[in-house]
Design an enzyme around this catalytic site. Structure first.
Site, PDB file in Angstrom:
ATOM      1  N   GLU A 282     -60.059 -17.576  11.791  1.00 40.64           N
ATOM      2  CA  GLU A 282     -60.668 -18.715  12.496  1.00 40.64           C
ATOM      3  C   GLU A 282     -61.781 -19.353  11.662  1.00 40.64           C
ATOM      4  OE1 GLU A 282     -61.082 -16.208  16.076  1.00 40.64           O
ATOM      5  OE2 GLU A 282     -60.286 -17.929  17.167  1.00 40.64           O
TER       6      GLU A 282
ATOM      7  N   GLU B 217     -55.525 -10.705  17.774  1.00 40.54           N
ATOM      8  CA  GLU B 217     -56.354 -10.416  18.949  1.00 40.54           C
ATOM      9  C   GLU B 217     -55.545  -9.856  20.121  1.00 40.54           C
ATOM     10  OE1 GLU B 217     -56.669 -13.051  17.040  1.00 40.54           O
ATOM     11  OE2 GLU B 217     -58.785 -13.580  16.749  1.00 40.54           O
TER      12      GLU B 217
HETATM   13  N1  3HC Z   1     -64.515  -4.617  13.380  1.00 41.27           N
HETATM   14  C1  3HC Z   1     -65.159  -3.444  13.151  1.00 41.27           C
HETATM   15  N2  3HC Z   1     -64.671  -2.474  12.380  1.00 41.27           N
HETATM   16  C2  3HC Z   1     -63.473  -2.686  11.777  1.00 41.27           C
HETATM   17  C3  3HC Z   1     -62.750  -3.868  11.968  1.00 41.27           C
HETATM   18  C4  3HC Z   1     -63.320  -4.875  12.799  1.00 41.27           C
HETATM   19  N3  3HC Z   1     -62.702  -6.043  12.997  1.00 41.27           N
HETATM   20  N4  3HC Z   1     -61.603  -3.791  11.272  1.00 41.27           N
HETATM   21  C5  3HC Z   1     -61.611  -2.609  10.658  1.00 41.27           C
HETATM   22  N5  3HC Z   1     -62.749  -1.930  10.972  1.00 41.27           N
HETATM   23  C6  3HC Z   1     -63.162  -0.615  10.482  1.00 41.27           C
HETATM   24  C7  3HC Z   1     -62.212   0.492  10.899  1.00 41.27           C
HETATM   25  O1  3HC Z   1     -62.539   0.999  12.170  1.00 41.27           O
HETATM   26  C8  3HC Z   1     -62.435   1.506   9.804  1.00 41.27           C
HETATM   27  O2  3HC Z   1     -63.641   2.173  10.098  1.00 41.27           O
HETATM   28  P1  3HC Z   1     -63.838   3.715   9.705  1.00 41.27           P
HETATM   29  O3  3HC Z   1     -63.676   3.772   8.208  1.00 41.27           O
HETATM   30  O4  3HC Z   1     -65.198   4.047  10.197  1.00 41.27           O
HETATM   31  O5  3HC Z   1     -62.738   4.450  10.410  1.00 41.27           O
HETATM   32  C9  3HC Z   1     -62.672   0.636   8.563  1.00 41.27           C
HETATM   33  O6  3HC Z   1     -63.045  -0.649   9.073  1.00 41.27           O
HETATM   34  C10 3HC Z   1     -61.454   0.458   7.680  1.00 41.27           C
HETATM   35  O7  3HC Z   1     -60.360   0.054   8.500  1.00 41.27           O
HETATM   36  P2  3HC Z   1     -58.904   0.649   8.300  1.00 41.27           P
HETATM   37  O8  3HC Z   1     -58.973   2.124   8.185  1.00 41.27           O
HETATM   38  O9  3HC Z   1     -58.057   0.072   9.377  1.00 41.27           O
HETATM   39  O10 3HC Z   1     -58.536   0.044   6.873  1.00 41.27           O
HETATM   40  P3  3HC Z   1     -57.175  -0.576   6.363  1.00 41.27           P
HETATM   41  O11 3HC Z   1     -57.438  -1.003   4.978  1.00 41.27           O
HETATM   42  O12 3HC Z   1     -56.052   0.351   6.661  1.00 41.27           O
HETATM   43  O13 3HC Z   1     -56.902  -1.884   7.269  1.00 41.27           O
HETATM   44  C11 3HC Z   1     -57.412  -3.979   8.351  1.00 41.27           C
HETATM   45  C12 3HC Z   1     -57.762  -2.982   7.203  1.00 41.27           C
HETATM   46  C13 3HC Z   1     -56.011  -4.566   8.123  1.00 41.27           C
HETATM   47  C14 3HC Z   1     -58.424  -5.070   8.301  1.00 41.27           C
HETATM   48  C15 3HC Z   1     -57.450  -3.221   9.694  1.00 41.27           C
HETATM   49  O14 3HC Z   1     -58.655  -2.493   9.789  1.00 41.27           O
HETATM   50  C16 3HC Z   1     -57.361  -4.112  10.895  1.00 41.27           C
HETATM   51  O15 3HC Z   1     -56.275  -4.503  11.283  1.00 41.27           O
HETATM   52  N6  3HC Z   1     -58.525  -4.421  11.514  1.00 41.27           N
HETATM   53  C17 3HC Z   1     -58.584  -5.150  12.749  1.00 41.27           C
HETATM   54  C18 3HC Z   1     -58.337  -6.618  12.554  1.00 41.27           C
HETATM   55  C19 3HC Z   1     -58.448  -7.342  13.857  1.00 41.27           C
HETATM   56  O16 3HC Z   1     -57.892  -6.960  14.862  1.00 41.27           O
HETATM   57  N7  3HC Z   1     -59.194  -8.456  13.855  1.00 41.27           N
HETATM   58  C20 3HC Z   1     -59.377  -9.229  15.022  1.00 41.27           C
HETATM   59  C21 3HC Z   1     -60.617  -8.798  15.724  1.00 41.27           C
HETATM   60  S1  3HC Z   1     -60.820  -9.632  17.275  1.00 41.27           S
HETATM   61  C22 3HC Z   1     -61.472 -11.144  16.870  1.00 41.27           C
HETATM   62  O17 3HC Z   1     -61.573 -11.463  15.725  1.00 41.27           O
HETATM   63  C23 3HC Z   1     -61.918 -11.991  18.023  1.00 41.27           C
HETATM   64  C24 3HC Z   1     -62.174 -13.411  17.613  1.00 41.27           C
HETATM   65  O18 3HC Z   1     -61.020 -14.179  17.852  1.00 41.27           O
HETATM   66  C25 3HC Z   1     -63.295 -13.984  18.394  1.00 41.27           C
END
Ligand code: 3HC
Ligand code: NAI
Length: 710
Positions: free
Chosen positions: A112, A132
């Site tokens: 976004e 999301e």
């Molecule tokens: N917020 C906070 N922490 C996050 C995060 C996030 N969005 N995304 C990842 N992390 C943290 C994980 O919990 C993990 O923490 P830890 O080491 O303490 O366990 C660390 O970052 C590394 O994450 P992964 O182990 O998952 O690492 P990968 O390299 O395997 O994957 C990724 C990376 C593809 C970015 C994956 O973490 C992921 O899919 N993250 C979530 C993405 C997501 O859903 N984003 C949307 C959020 S909602 C939003 O944006 C609302 C908006 O529209 C207003």
């Protein structure tokens, strides 16, 4: 500069060089949009906009991501200004061209941010998406309004309702980005793009002002209607329909009103229990890999894998390992069995080719990594062996004796047993430190769960090796202790028994299955039994009956399932089980003869049938699951309640949006669950013995989640 990690200055860096303002987001590990990052972005854009020396702005991420989205850890906490929609509006309003240069993940709020920039370039390996929905949310920082305006409603709905990630080339085809960079250096590529932009005098171009992609109103409305019909089918899920409502607003309303609608619906999603359940699941799936042995031991290298047995599980495990790029040696009893094992592996590959997931050349490469043998000497070089032969202790002992004879020192020796005592298997070898349980679920190349069962004498590095292998196979690993059924099958046995009690007391198996589906499982326990084959459970019941302690008080036993098995009604594979299956059909019909057997058995047991509402049935089913889950934690079989949650979600179909049984129990209230158990215990005190841990947590006013944080 303030060194505190919470300070916006340390999370977002602004520098100006050659009339370009470089805005670097630097919030490891994934540049999530914490309050400090939002503040930093707001300040940096405002400063760049006001600086007459700046002609254009480049936003990029440091480390391994552009921006992975909102900071999920902040959901549910009091909101802090500025909000992400405000930041995005500020970026979009900038009077100078803003370019987002994307590498790695640009997800959710991260995409976004990029969409509110005026131009976008992405490196070849970038991953873009609006996931999301997988957290029970909708894109809440303008994503539902800007994405359809840029790429049309159909493509935007597909992105937002699936949550899938798209690569740079696909994003370019969709119109989500303007250029795919030649190489991975996002900073250099972004700068080159900005220079091109300035040289060509390309203007500020705001996504929110685009109209072309929504110009065909009739086609757009048809896409929205189709998405609404599809989302309605996803029973129980809250946010997909809200996403569709937002896209309708994008079509009908000016940007500012569309954004207001999006905010209101985002707030509703944020407040929903499904968001809490899904966010819990997200973190739990990552926490499960944090086990004590991972800190104590270093994983042993695994470059090749042996599999003993080419049946249902052995073949599936072989495919899972081959798919991860490792070579597999399979040992079977004789040449015919080797050929059968190989053909099972090949059949799965053929299925992948038919679905377009694998090319014929890809299949040839997979099969080239596969070797079959009848002699255990073929295992002399493998680093890890997984045994998947018959569920029989004598057979397992014979196999482990062969492994001991032929495997090199240091090879990991794993068993896929479902129920047998792995300590006993380990004790029968001279290297119990190398013996571990790797409990895959059927079909092993598809099911995500892998229970890593840790016997008493196994060394920490072998446990660490198992977790590393799980990561390589893209499985969700859960550490389990040794007991009958480990975490998952042990809990399953108890809630299945609760279902059998309900059936004998008056509910039909079809009512129970319908209740379980309405709760959110993909199928009920009797449909599941028909799919897996009733003979498997029957064999286990007979084994347990033979070893039951004669001095133990007699537990209630429902004979109905045995009566079906005695008739050879094992489920789908025999054309009838709890349901009747027409030839070749996988969906069964209720069987009046089964209902007659149920009635007969009730009469034999002296039960006067009574009616249960779906809610009453659900409370018993869930209470049985939660109570056994608590016992599993209490005994240390599961490390934490979240390990139970992940097991049930990824191995047994528990609805992910409820977080798992323990999270669900927290949300219902542990005192309510305990009160139910105590009430049911009035009828059957032996079955409904409350877990001491549950009693303690209720007395202390605590939740299961309080045990996850230790
Ligand atoms: N917020 C906070 N922490 C996050 C995060 C996030 N969005 N995304 C990842 N992390 C943290 C994980 O919990 C993990 O923490 P830890 O080491 O303490 O366990 C660390 O970052 C590394 O994450 P992964 O182990 O998952 O690492 P990968 O390299 O395997 O994957 C990724 C990376 C593809 C970015 C994956 O973490 C992921 O899919 N993250 C979530 C993405 C997501 O859903 N984003 C949307 C959020 S909602 C939003 O944006 C609302 C908006 O529209 C207003
Ligand atoms: P299966 O009966 O389909 O396959 C067993 C295979 O082992 C047969 O092909 C047989 O020829 C082979 N075999 C037997 N003795 C052998 C020996 N001494 N050396 C080499 N090969 C030998 O059984 P399935 O279902 O694959 O189960 C295997 C194991 O996996 C069991 O321990 C079972 O409890 C466990 N398991 C089964 C699950 C399932 O859903 N079927 C799920 C999880 C675990």
């Amino acid at each position: 500069m303030d060194a505190s990690p919470a300070s916006s200055a340390s999370c977002v860096h602004l520098s100006v060089r050659d009339h370009i303002a470089f805005v670097a987001v630097d919030n490891p590990p994934v540049n999530a949009l914490s309050a400090a990052v939002r503040r930093g972005l707001m300040d940096a854009i405002t400063q760049a906009d006001a600086n007459p020396d700046v002609h254009a702005v480049l936003v990029h991420g440091r480390g391994k991501a552009f921006i992975a989205g909102a900071d999920i850890r902040e959901f549910g906490l009091p909101p802090q200004a500025p909000s992400l929609p405000e930041v995005c509006l500020r970026i979009e309003a900038c009077s100078k061209p803003v370019v987002a240069s994307i590498h790695g993940p640009a997800l959710g709020g991260g995409l976004e941010v990029a969409l509110s920039a005026h131009w976008r370039v992405a490196t070849p390996s970038a991953k873009l998406g609006l996931p999301e929905v997988q957290l029970g949310l909708l894109p809440g920082a303008g994503g539902t309004q800007r994405t359809p305006r840029l790429i049309g409603a159909q493509a935007a709905l597909d992105l937002m309702l699936s949550g899938r990630h798209v690569g740079a080339q696909e994003a370019l085809r969709m119109g989500l980005i303007d250029r795919v960079a030649a190489q991975e250096d996002a900073l250099a590529e972004g700068e080159a793009f900005v220079r091109h932009l300035l040289a060509e005098r390309l203007p500020v171009r705001r996504s929110g002002e685009q109209t072309a992609a929504l110009a065909d109103r009739a086609a757009t409305q048809a896409s929205i209607d189709a998405a609404r019909a599809e989302a309605t089918k996803k029973r129980g899920l809250f946010s997909p329909l809200k996403i569709v409502d937002c896209v309708q607003a994008a079509l009908d309303l000016p940007l500012s009103e569309g954004l207001a609608t999006e905010r209101a619906l985002f707030e509703q999603c944020l407040a929903s229990p499904q968001r809490a359940g899904l966010v819990h699941a997200f973190f739990a799936e990552r926490e499960v890999a944090k086990v004590p042995e991972a800190r104590l031991g270093q994983a042993r290298p695994v470059a090749s894998v042996g599999v003993v047995g080419g049946g249902t599980m052995g073949a599936g495990i072989a495919v899972a390992v081959l798919d991860a790029g490792l070579p597999v040696v399979m040992v079977e009893r004789d040449e015919a069995a080797v050929a059968l094992g190989r053909s099972r592996v090949e059949k799965v590959c053929d299925g992948h080719v038919a679905k377009g997931r694998l090319t014929p050349e890809g299949k040839a490469a997979v099969m080239a990594r596969f070797t079959g043998a009848t002699d255990y000497a073929a295992f002399k070089d493998v680093d890890l062996v997984i045994e998947a032969v018959f569920e029989d202790m004598a057979v397992k002992h014979a196999v482990f004796a062969e492994l001991e004879r032929h495997c090199k020192p240091g090879a990991v020796l794993a068993t896929n047993t479902s129920y047998l005592d792995i300590d006993a298997i380990a004790q029968a070898t001279s290297r119990p430190q190398d013996v571990i349980g790797l409990h895959f679920f059927s079909p092993a190349h598809i099911m995500k769960l892998l229970e890593i069962v840790v016997p008493a004498k196994v060394s920490a590095d072998v446990v660490a090796t198992a977790f590393a292998l799980a990561a390589k196979l893209k499985k969700v690993p859960v550490r389990a202790g040794v007991c009958d059924g480990f975490i998952g099958n042990r809990i399953l046995a108890v809630y299945r028994t609760a279902a059998d009690h309900l059936m004998e007391d008056g509910a039909s198996p079809y009512e129970i299955d319908a209740m379980v589906r309405a709760f959110g499982f993909p199928m009920g326990p009797y449909e599941m039994s028909d799919l897996a084959g009733g003979d498997i459970g029957w064999a286990t019941r007979k084994r347990r009956a033979a070893t039951r302690d004669p001095k133990a008080p007699p537990a209630r036993y429902v004979h109905i399932a045995d009566r079906l098995c005695e008739r050879g009604w094992f489920g789908q594979k025999t054309g009838r089980g709890w349901y009747l299956y027409e030839a070749g059909s996988r969906s069964g019909k209720p069987d009046p003869e089964v209902e007659a057997i149920v009635a007969e058995e009730r009469a034999k047991a002296g039960v006067t049938p009574r009616r249960f509402t779906p809610e009453e049935m659900q409370r018993r089913y869930v209470a049985a699951m939660v109570n056994e889950g608590a016992k599993v934690v209490e005994e240390g079989i599961a490390l934490r309640p979240l390990d139970v949650d992940v097991t049930l979600v990824h191995g047994y179909g528990f609805p992910r949006w409820r977080g798992g049984p323990m999270k669900h129990a927290d949300m219902v209230g542990l005192a309510h669950i305990l009160a139910d158990i105590q009430a049911f215990a009035q009828e059957d005190p032996l079955f409904w013995q409350p877990s001491a841990l549950l009693v303690k947590l209720v007395a202390e006013g605590r939740t299961f989640d309080s045990l996850n944080k230790i």
